[in-house]
Structures are given as C-alpha cells and as structure tokens.
Enzyme design. Structure first.
Site, PDB file in Angstrom:
ATOM      1  N   SER A  65      32.384  34.073  53.585  1.00 16.63           N
ATOM      2  CA  SER A  65      30.933  33.949  53.427  1.00 16.63           C
ATOM      3  C   SER A  65      30.154  34.504  54.616  1.00 16.63           C
ATOM      4  O   SER A  65      30.655  34.585  55.743  1.00 16.63           O
ATOM      5  CB  SER A  65      30.574  32.474  53.227  1.00 16.63           C
ATOM      6  OG  SER A  65      29.241  32.341  52.796  1.00 16.63           O
ATOM      7  N   GLU A  78      28.877  76.875  30.096  1.00 17.20           N
ATOM      8  CA  GLU A  78      29.979  76.245  30.836  1.00 17.20           C
ATOM      9  C   GLU A  78      31.341  76.705  30.330  1.00 17.20           C
ATOM     10  O   GLU A  78      32.367  76.093  30.636  1.00 17.20           O
ATOM     11  CB  GLU A  78      29.864  74.718  30.732  1.00 17.20           C
ATOM     12  CG  GLU A  78      28.632  74.175  31.464  1.00 17.20           C
ATOM     13  CD  GLU A  78      28.578  72.658  31.532  1.00 17.20           C
ATOM     14  OE1 GLU A  78      27.836  72.138  32.368  1.00 17.20           O
ATOM     15  OE2 GLU A  78      29.304  72.000  30.753  1.00 17.20           O
ATOM     16  N   GLU A  94      25.506  38.837  52.526  1.00 18.23           N
ATOM     17  CA  GLU A  94      25.718  38.115  51.276  1.00 18.23           C
ATOM     18  C   GLU A  94      24.511  37.215  50.993  1.00 18.23           C
ATOM     19  O   GLU A  94      23.955  37.228  49.898  1.00 18.23           O
ATOM     20  CB  GLU A  94      26.989  37.274  51.388  1.00 18.23           C
ATOM     21  CG  GLU A  94      27.267  36.416  50.169  1.00 18.23           C
ATOM     22  CD  GLU A  94      28.372  35.402  50.405  1.00 18.23           C
ATOM     23  OE1 GLU A  94      28.940  34.932  49.405  1.00 18.23           O
ATOM     24  OE2 GLU A  94      28.665  35.079  51.580  1.00 18.23           O
ATOM     25  N   HIS A  95      24.132  36.427  51.975  1.00 17.42           N
ATOM     26  CA  HIS A  95      22.961  35.543  51.878  1.00 17.42           C
ATOM     27  C   HIS A  95      21.946  35.956  52.937  1.00 17.42           C
ATOM     28  O   HIS A  95      22.311  36.156  54.098  1.00 17.42           O
ATOM     29  CB  HIS A  95      23.346  34.079  52.133  1.00 17.42           C
ATOM     30  CG  HIS A  95      24.438  33.562  51.256  1.00 17.42           C
ATOM     31  ND1 HIS A  95      25.741  33.429  51.692  1.00 17.42           N
ATOM     32  CD2 HIS A  95      24.432  33.151  49.965  1.00 17.42           C
ATOM     33  CE1 HIS A  95      26.490  32.943  50.715  1.00 17.42           C
ATOM     34  NE2 HIS A  95      25.711  32.772  49.660  1.00 17.42           N
ATOM     35  N   TYR A 107      38.757  33.582  39.350  1.00 15.17           N
ATOM     36  CA  TYR A 107      39.464  33.009  40.495  1.00 15.17           C
ATOM     37  C   TYR A 107      38.555  31.984  41.168  1.00 15.17           C
ATOM     38  O   TYR A 107      37.468  32.313  41.623  1.00 15.17           O
ATOM     39  CB  TYR A 107      39.860  34.084  41.508  1.00 15.17           C
ATOM     40  CG  TYR A 107      40.720  33.521  42.617  1.00 15.17           C
ATOM     41  CD1 TYR A 107      42.108  33.571  42.527  1.00 15.17           C
ATOM     42  CD2 TYR A 107      40.164  32.889  43.723  1.00 15.17           C
ATOM     43  CE1 TYR A 107      42.905  33.021  43.509  1.00 15.17           C
ATOM     44  CE2 TYR A 107      40.951  32.327  44.709  1.00 15.17           C
ATOM     45  CZ  TYR A 107      42.324  32.396  44.600  1.00 15.17           C
ATOM     46  OH  TYR A 107      43.127  31.839  45.572  1.00 15.17           O
ATOM     47  N   HIS A 111      33.195  73.420  22.173  1.00 14.58           N
ATOM     48  CA  HIS A 111      32.005  72.584  22.130  1.00 14.58           C
ATOM     49  C   HIS A 111      30.894  73.281  21.342  1.00 14.58           C
ATOM     50  O   HIS A 111      30.211  72.674  20.511  1.00 14.58           O
ATOM     51  CB  HIS A 111      31.499  72.286  23.554  1.00 14.58           C
ATOM     52  CG  HIS A 111      32.223  71.179  24.254  1.00 14.58           C
ATOM     53  ND1 HIS A 111      33.554  71.250  24.583  1.00 14.58           N
ATOM     54  CD2 HIS A 111      31.784  69.960  24.703  1.00 14.58           C
ATOM     55  CE1 HIS A 111      33.909  70.139  25.212  1.00 14.58           C
ATOM     56  NE2 HIS A 111      32.856  69.334  25.294  1.00 14.58           N
ATOM     57  N   GLN A 122      27.094  27.757  56.468  1.00 17.71           N
ATOM     58  CA  GLN A 122      27.980  28.880  56.170  1.00 17.71           C
ATOM     59  C   GLN A 122      29.181  28.900  57.095  1.00 17.71           C
ATOM     60  O   GLN A 122      30.294  29.232  56.689  1.00 17.71           O
ATOM     61  CB  GLN A 122      27.214  30.197  56.277  1.00 17.71           C
ATOM     62  CG  GLN A 122      26.138  30.359  55.222  1.00 17.71           C
ATOM     63  CD  GLN A 122      26.677  30.141  53.817  1.00 17.71           C
ATOM     64  OE1 GLN A 122      27.514  30.901  53.341  1.00 17.71           O
ATOM     65  NE2 GLN A 122      26.220  29.099  53.160  1.00 17.71           N
ATOM     66  N   HIS A 152      32.385  27.081  56.071  1.00 19.29           N
ATOM     67  CA  HIS A 152      33.186  27.578  54.959  1.00 19.29           C
ATOM     68  C   HIS A 152      34.572  28.016  55.402  1.00 19.29           C
ATOM     69  O   HIS A 152      35.583  27.709  54.765  1.00 19.29           O
ATOM     70  CB  HIS A 152      32.500  28.783  54.307  1.00 19.29           C
ATOM     71  CG  HIS A 152      31.630  28.430  53.142  1.00 19.29           C
ATOM     72  ND1 HIS A 152      32.102  27.836  52.007  1.00 19.29           N
ATOM     73  CD2 HIS A 152      30.300  28.605  52.947  1.00 19.29           C
ATOM     74  CE1 HIS A 152      31.109  27.657  51.156  1.00 19.29           C
ATOM     75  NE2 HIS A 152      29.999  28.109  51.699  1.00 19.29           N
ATOM     76  N   ASN A 187      39.324  34.066  50.089  1.00 20.85           N
ATOM     77  CA  ASN A 187      39.501  34.445  51.485  1.00 20.85           C
ATOM     78  C   ASN A 187      39.864  35.929  51.578  1.00 20.85           C
ATOM     79  O   ASN A 187      39.845  36.660  50.585  1.00 20.85           O
ATOM     80  CB  ASN A 187      40.559  33.554  52.153  1.00 20.85           C
ATOM     81  CG  ASN A 187      41.904  33.636  51.437  1.00 20.85           C
ATOM     82  OD1 ASN A 187      42.189  34.576  50.693  1.00 20.85           O
ATOM     83  ND2 ASN A 187      42.747  32.639  51.662  1.00 20.85           N
ATOM     84  N   GLN A 225      48.918  36.215  44.774  1.00 21.70           N
ATOM     85  CA  GLN A 225      49.857  36.133  43.645  1.00 21.70           C
ATOM     86  C   GLN A 225      49.126  35.818  42.342  1.00 21.70           C
ATOM     87  O   GLN A 225      49.475  36.338  41.271  1.00 21.70           O
ATOM     88  CB  GLN A 225      50.949  35.102  43.923  1.00 21.70           C
ATOM     89  CG  GLN A 225      50.497  33.680  44.142  1.00 21.70           C
ATOM     90  CD  GLN A 225      50.122  33.385  45.585  1.00 21.70           C
ATOM     91  OE1 GLN A 225      49.844  34.286  46.359  1.00 21.70           O
ATOM     92  NE2 GLN A 225      50.130  32.095  45.935  1.00 21.70           N
ATOM     93  N   ASP A 245      23.654  27.691  46.284  1.00 16.54           N
ATOM     94  CA  ASP A 245      25.097  27.448  46.161  1.00 16.54           C
ATOM     95  C   ASP A 245      25.426  26.537  44.994  1.00 16.54           C
ATOM     96  O   ASP A 245      26.516  26.618  44.426  1.00 16.54           O
ATOM     97  CB  ASP A 245      25.629  26.802  47.444  1.00 16.54           C
ATOM     98  CG  ASP A 245      26.148  27.831  48.430  1.00 16.54           C
ATOM     99  OD1 ASP A 245      26.196  29.019  48.089  1.00 16.54           O
ATOM    100  OD2 ASP A 245      26.513  27.427  49.566  1.00 16.54           O
TER     101      ASP A 245
END
Length: 436
Positions: free
Chosen positions: A237, A414, A326-327, A126, A419, A259, A262, A211, A188, A360
């Site tokens: 961001s 067990e 994030e940064h 994406y 097994h 930032q 953004h 977003n 979508q 970036d």
C-alpha cells in the site's frame, strides 16, 4: 521520516525521493516467485500442495462459506454485522450504478456502429490474508464482479493462523453469493488460478492486491503464453498526503500510520507547504505509535517514509502526479480547485473529513487500486474490470455502395489485395440481388 526540501533537490534527487522501496523488485524474490509459478504450471495439484504445505502450513482446501458465515453472525456483535452490511450496501450501490451504457452511432447513412458490453466468463479473486482477515477486500472485488454479471468467481485466500477460513471472510463471501473459498495463498495460488491445479480451473482474469510476491506472480503469469489478464499491478500500500497550514497534525499522522501499519513495504509520504506541520506531524506519529498494535510493521514502513516541503499546494500536486500514488489525500482547506490538476492517483480523498479509511471499507468505491506508479496509466477495480467491450457493425446496401470502393482503395494502398476484393464483393452481391 526523512525530511526533504523539494526545491533544494536536483532532478536525480527528486527521482530518488519518489522511488519505491527497492525490496519490491528484489532479484531473489522475483526468481523465487517465478520458480513457484513454473512448478505449479508444470506439475499442477501435487506441486501446489507441496508448496502450500511448506509456505501456508497446510494443503489447499475448498471451504463452504455458509456454515462459517452462520458462525460469524452468531459471534459478531450487532454493530459489527451492521457495519459489514452497510459496507455491502454502499459498495453495491456504487458499482451497480456504474455500469456502462451501450451506445450506437450511425457514422454515415446506413452504417451503424455499436458498442456492447459482456461480463468475463470466469475470474479469480485473490484476498490477502496473514494475521488479520481482509474480508473488506473480498467485498471490494466480488461486488463489482457480480454487478458486471460475472457468474463464475473463484476466490483464494491464505489460511488463517491455525488453519482454515476465517468466519468473517466467509460472511463477506456469503453476502456476495460466493458459496466456497479456496484456502491457499501466495504466488502458488496465483499460479493455480492462472493455469489450473486439481479442481481449480484456469480463469480469464486475476484480480486482487497482495504483497510483493503476489504482485510479481500476477505480472509474471499475465506475461506467459496462455496466461490470464490481471486487473492491475497492486502490491504493498501507498499513501501520499498533501497538506496545507489548515491541516490537523493529529489527523495527518493518523492517516499516515493507517497505511504504514499495512506492511513493512508500505510507503507513506507527506507533501506540505507548512514547516510547522512537518514537526507537529512527526511528534504526533511518535505519540500515536506507542500503543499501536501493529507498531513493528508501522515503524518498518516509516523507516522509508518521507516528508517533502514545497513552495505551494500547486507544486505539491506536481509532486503527487510524478509519484502516482495509490491513495492521495488532499488535507487542505479547499480541495475542489486542486482536483482538475490531479492526473495520477488511484483514489483521491478530498478534504479534511475524507479519511482514506472510509474508502477502504464503506464509502462505496473499491479499495483495490494501482500501486508502484501504475496509477499513471491504470485504474482501480470497478465494474469495467470485469467487463469487455465488443463493437458491432451493421451495413445497409446503400452504405455498402458508398464505402466499398474507398475501402478497397485503402486496402490496396497497404498492398492487401484480398481485403480490397472482399470489399468489392459486396458490390457484386448488391448487383446480383437487385438484378434478381
């Protein structure tokens, strides 16, 4: 920017100071995202087209990248082409050099355990759109996917204003060996990648930032039965700057604004030991805002920004670990001693010259990073994002004789009798073969 003294806050106030913007988890937004995903999942291509025409302004189109890439090469300046190619080369160098090695361990004589890596079969990328073409994000995702060996890559991105695919995005795709891109965005597009719609077939994993709508759609589809995995929560961001008295106010302000521009939901924080820097950076932000083309977005973001005063740089690192940005920018004289103490960050920019902008675009690492505190447990995109590991066990007769009885004993502890019998059957096989 709101100014806070960390040592004057109680525990609840500290949590509130580091909270993400509430709009990211708005109940109405979440409900709308889920309705879109459910509609596309149930009705496929017709639903995707209806929603895309309403939100994007046009139905999804599969656009060939080669003609538009050629147009970009004709119209862009030479230095712009060179910059894109430099970014491509650096990102490729970093990710091809980051491929994990396969390894084998003989845990006991005759018992060989191996770990091997395989690329994912099909992934969806994406690429955020909007007013500007984020061609850099395409490279940050497609290059590590190619380095990992993924052959089937499906790219989606919102159509540009006026419709269609931006030629610069097409150029980035062409460089990455991607021959076509779907012009469809939002929740979508995520739903179409997850469950298929028309010619868009389902993918095993969806990667890429977006977003709040896109971030929620990714989280939702990954929670549904038969849904894909995702790279990480990657929404609006974030940047946290740790600065000492040696930091340049002009540079700190520029980083924060980089930032803030953004998205109105982007969050920026300045954590510093210097009261004079707080004032100087505030003045610089006001000055630099005046001619900023995306001033309105930056101002909206700064409305929820914070400056936090701390007693020491070590305390600033504690604040950063609690926030999990994030940064993380270390605008300090000597960042190296601090690095060992940083536990939670998507990417670190160490020192006065390490601009987050470099990361970036062209340093080499991917800029697709975890947000909303996910850096406390998630990593940014890398070749590992597009690989899966498998283990292989090879057992000789000698090893089987050594481990069959203890394996059966463990199984019976067990209450798993089948097994145990499966383990003991190997002894019978060995006995039969030796008797023959």
């Amino acid at each position: 920017m709101q100014r806070l003294d960390w040592n004057a806050l109680d525990a609840a106030s500290r949590r509130a100071a580091l909270a993400r913007p509430a709009a990211r988890r708005d109940p109405a937004l979440l409900a709308s995202v889920r309705a879109i995903v459910d509609e596309v999942r149930e009705s496929g291509w017709p639903a995707l087209c209806r929603i895309a025409e309403r939100i994007d302004g046009e139905a999804p189109r599969l656009v060939e990248t080669a003609p538009l890439a050629a147009e970009a090469r004709r119209t862009l300046a030479a230095e712009q082409i060179e910059a894109i190619e430099l970014a491509f080369a650096n990102i490729t160098a970093f990710h091809t050099g980051s491929l994990p090695a396969e390894h084998a361990i003989e845990t006991m004589p005759g018992l060989l355990c191996r770990k091997v890596w395989r690329p994912l079969d099909r992934v969806g990328l994406y690429i955020p759109g909007g007013k500007t073409p984020l061609f850099s994000t395409l490279m940050m995702l497609a290059i590590p996917a190619r380095a990992a060996g993924v052959e089937d890559i499906v790219v989606v991105t919102p159509p540009r204003p006026g419709g269609g695919l931006d030629p610069v995005v097409a150029l980035a795709a062409d460089l990455c060996g991607i021959g076509s891109v779907w012009t469809v965005g939002g929740a979508q597009a995520v739903a179409a990648l997850a469950f298929g719609a028309g010619e868009i077939e389902p993918v095993a994993k969806i990667c890429g930032p977006g977003n709040a709508w896109v971030a929620e759609a990714k989280s939702y589809v990954s929670s549904l039965s038969g849904g894909p995995s995702i790279d990480m929560p990657a929404g609006p961001s974030e940047l946290l700057v740790i600065a000492d008295g040696t930091a340049d106010a002009r540079t700190v302000a520029a980083d924060l604004l980089s930032q803030a521009e953004h998205d109105a939901a982007a969050q920026v924080l300045l954590v510093t030991t210097s009261t004079s820097l707080v004032s100087a950076a505030g003045s610089e932000i006001e000055s630099q805002l005046r001619d900023l083309p995306r001033r309105q977005l930056a101002e909206a973001s700064l409305g929820q920004a914070k400056t936090i005063l701390v007693n020491s740089i070590e305390q600033a690192v504690e604040v950063a670990n609690a926030y999990g940005p994030e940064h993380l920018s270390l605008a300090v004289a000597d960042p190296e001693p601090l690095l060992a103490g940083v536990r939670n960050a998507g990417a670190i920019f160490a020192g006065h010259l390490a601009a987050e902008t470099f990361g970036d675009y062209l340093a080499g690492t991917s800029h697709v990073l975890p947000t909303d505190g996910a850096a406390r447990s998630w990593s940014g995109v890398s070749v590992h994002t597009f690989l899966k590991a498998m283990t292989i066990q090879t057992v000789t007769a000698r090893a089987a004789q050594s481990i069959a009885v203890p394996a059966a004993a463990l199984a019976r502890m067990e209450a798993l009798e089948a097994h145990a019998r499966a383990a003991e059957a190997r002894l019978e096989t060995i006995f039969a073969e030796s008797a023959a």
